[in-house]
Design an enzyme around this catalytic site. Structure first.
Site, mmCIF file in Angstrom:
data_model
loop_
_atom_site.group_PDB
_atom_site.id
_atom_site.type_symbol
_atom_site.label_atom_id
_atom_site.label_comp_id
_atom_site.label_asym_id
_atom_site.label_seq_id
_atom_site.Cartn_x
_atom_site.Cartn_y
_atom_site.Cartn_z
ATOM 1 N N CYS A 163 -17.943 101.528 58.948
ATOM 2 C CA CYS A 163 -18.421 102.047 57.669
ATOM 3 C C CYS A 163 -19.772 101.476 57.254
ATOM 4 C CB CYS A 163 -17.385 101.775 56.590
ATOM 5 S SG CYS A 163 -15.771 102.450 56.999
ATOM 6 N N HIS A 303 -20.004 98.260 48.083
ATOM 7 C CA HIS A 303 -19.251 99.014 49.080
ATOM 8 C C HIS A 303 -18.060 99.697 48.406
ATOM 9 C CE1 HIS A 303 -17.770 100.096 53.005
ATOM 10 N NE2 HIS A 303 -16.663 99.385 52.866
ATOM 11 N N GLU A 314 -14.942 91.614 48.322
ATOM 12 C CA GLU A 314 -16.328 91.897 47.928
ATOM 13 C C GLU A 314 -16.648 91.270 46.576
ATOM 14 O OE1 GLU A 314 -19.529 95.573 47.624
ATOM 15 O OE2 GLU A 314 -17.400 96.051 47.848
ATOM 16 N N LYS A 333 -18.561 105.446 45.805
ATOM 17 C CA LYS A 333 -17.404 106.096 46.434
ATOM 18 C C LYS A 333 -16.382 106.564 45.414
ATOM 19 C CE LYS A 333 -17.788 103.541 50.813
ATOM 20 N NZ LYS A 333 -18.858 102.591 50.428
ATOM 21 N N HIS A 338 -15.267 108.325 50.564
ATOM 22 C CA HIS A 338 -15.743 107.443 51.628
ATOM 23 C C HIS A 338 -16.057 108.276 52.876
ATOM 24 C CE1 HIS A 338 -16.520 104.164 54.151
ATOM 25 N NE2 HIS A 338 -15.533 103.350 53.828
ATOM 26 N N PHE A 397 -14.592 98.134 59.415
ATOM 27 C CA PHE A 397 -13.590 97.641 60.353
ATOM 28 C C PHE A 397 -14.270 96.838 61.462
ATOM 29 C CE2 PHE A 397 -10.127 101.168 59.769
ATOM 30 C CZ PHE A 397 -9.829 100.649 58.528
#
Length: 409
Positions: A163, A303, A314, A333, A338, A397
């Site tokens: 991502c 994010h 985060e 998002k 996403h 990931f």
């Protein structure tokens, strides 16, 4: 004195669930309402909703032969690249093609093609598998097809860091420009994460929100009731140039791309480090690269996926970097969903627009935050805010952490 390595952002092309122009995305973000909806082709799956790009007629945009040959994620990439080049006041005939690069991020190859072609194999019909199945789905082809479309002959490649892919692509492209390897780079990301296989895989991992009765309210970054991400599709391409190259052609500069930081957690295949240590180091690396300090940052585009562990890590990283008092934060998002490999590029473009408008869009669906991890998350309505710098953070990931810093021209 450290050398500042900055590239001028002279063009933006964006296709998101809000529309096919940057102004469409900006208007939707400022309205602060989620765009997720039920998608008929996902019917019968554990999660049947997502955020799709509306009103892209690939046959009209690209011509029927090209559109039929390519997959959705490449349709989006070519459309975004064409728009970015036009926005920058460029045309393929106006540049030295050997001095132009294309660097695009993609999180996966095309599961849309594989849904269909593996189905034919399962039916013992191998001779019906398309001879274009492989080239249309290889990850590198998204950059290669853009280069073919625009006649680019410099460095051309795709990168994949889950991502964070779009941000990685932008960082590499900036370095190609500032090193003198290229005059111009088209950089960003593209992904259509709305295939039945992708939706099934993420659902099986328990990564998706299950709010089927309220798709628009499903994505809740930093909210205590968050229960997972919402899948989406998008593409964003930014035109990067050396400032002197942009000045020679009197090109308006939308922002300066000044900092790039990339780290790895080395912790877990899908879970972030619980204390956000890799994210924190990426922010600090981007600030060092930009020759800035935390106090210089005026805004953070987070994010913010709305996963319980991801948002907590985060928030922890931001609180550590900014000594408990981060600047105003937004999470795109919450509105756009996403889009995986494209998300970081979309959010980089949104950071540029935020600096241009001197206005921070709200985060949708936020009511309350985790105790002890509260951030100054803009919500409900846009917030006017004087800004010279913006930071965009992306994580993926595998423990990828990528942070970008933009400044006003």
């Amino acid at each position: 004195m450290p050398r500042i390595r900055e590239a001028a952002v002279t063009g933006l092309g964006m296709l998101t669930p809000a529309g096919t122009r940057p102004e469409d995305t900006w208007a939707a973000l400022c309205r602060g309402r989620g765009l997720a909806r039920h998608l008929p082709h996902l019917a019968g799956l554990p999660v049947e909703f997502g955020c799709a790009v509306p009103a892209l007629d690939a046959h009209a945009e690209l011509g029927r032969p090209l559109a039929r040959r390519l997959d959705r994620f490449t349709h989006l990439a070519i459309a975004a690249a064409r728009r970015a080049v036009g926005d920058a006041g460029l045309a393929p005939g106006s540049w030295n093609p050997d001095r132009v690069a294309v660097v695009l991020g993609v999180g996966s190859n095309s599961l849309t093609t594989y849904d269909r072609e593996f189905g034919l194999l399962a039916q013992d019909r191998p001779t019906f598998v398309s001879p274009m199945a492989l080239p249309r789905s290889l990850p590198n082809m998204v950059a290669a097809e853009v280069a073919i479309d625009l006649g680019v002959r410099g460095p051309v490649f795709s990168v994949s860091s889950a991502c964070a892919s779009g941000a990685t692509a932008l960082g590499i492209a900036r370095d190609l420009v500032t090193s003198g390897t290229c005059d111009i780079a088209l950089a960003g990301g593209s992904e259509s994460a709305l295939s039945r296989m992708a939706a099934t895989c993420f659902a099986q991992m328990q990564a998706l929100s299950r709010r089927a009765g309220d798709p628009a309210g499903a994505c809740r970054p930093f909210d205590t009731r968050r229960d997972g991400l919402v899948l989406a599709e998008a593409a964003a391409v930014l035109v990067l140039e050396r400032p002197d190259h942009a000045a020679r052609r009197s090109a308006p500069v939308r922002a300066l791309f000044r900092g790039f930081g990339s780290t790895a957690d080395a912790h877990h295949p899908v879970a972030p480090h619980p204390e956000g240590s890799g994210a924190r180091r990426a922010v600090l690396a981007a600030l060092t690269d930009a020759v800035l300090t935390p106090s210089d940052i005026d805004h953070v585009n987070a994010h913010g996926t709305a996963t319980p562990a991801g948002d907590a890590a985060e928030a922890q990283a931001l609180l550590q970097v900014f000594d408990g008092d981060p600047p105003p934060v937004t999470a795109s998002k919450s509105v756009l969903g996403h889009s995986m490999g494209a998300a970081a590029a979309v959010e980089a473009a949104v950071t540029v627009l935020t600096l241009e408008h001197q206005l921070i869009p709200p985060t949708a669906n936020l009511i309350g935050q985790d105790p002890g991890r509260e951030l100054d998350v803009v919500h409900t309505v846009p917030r006017p805010h004087p800004m010279a710098t913006g930071l965009s953070s992306s994580f993926g990931f595998g423990g990828h952490n990528v942070v970008l810093v933009f400044t006003t021209p």
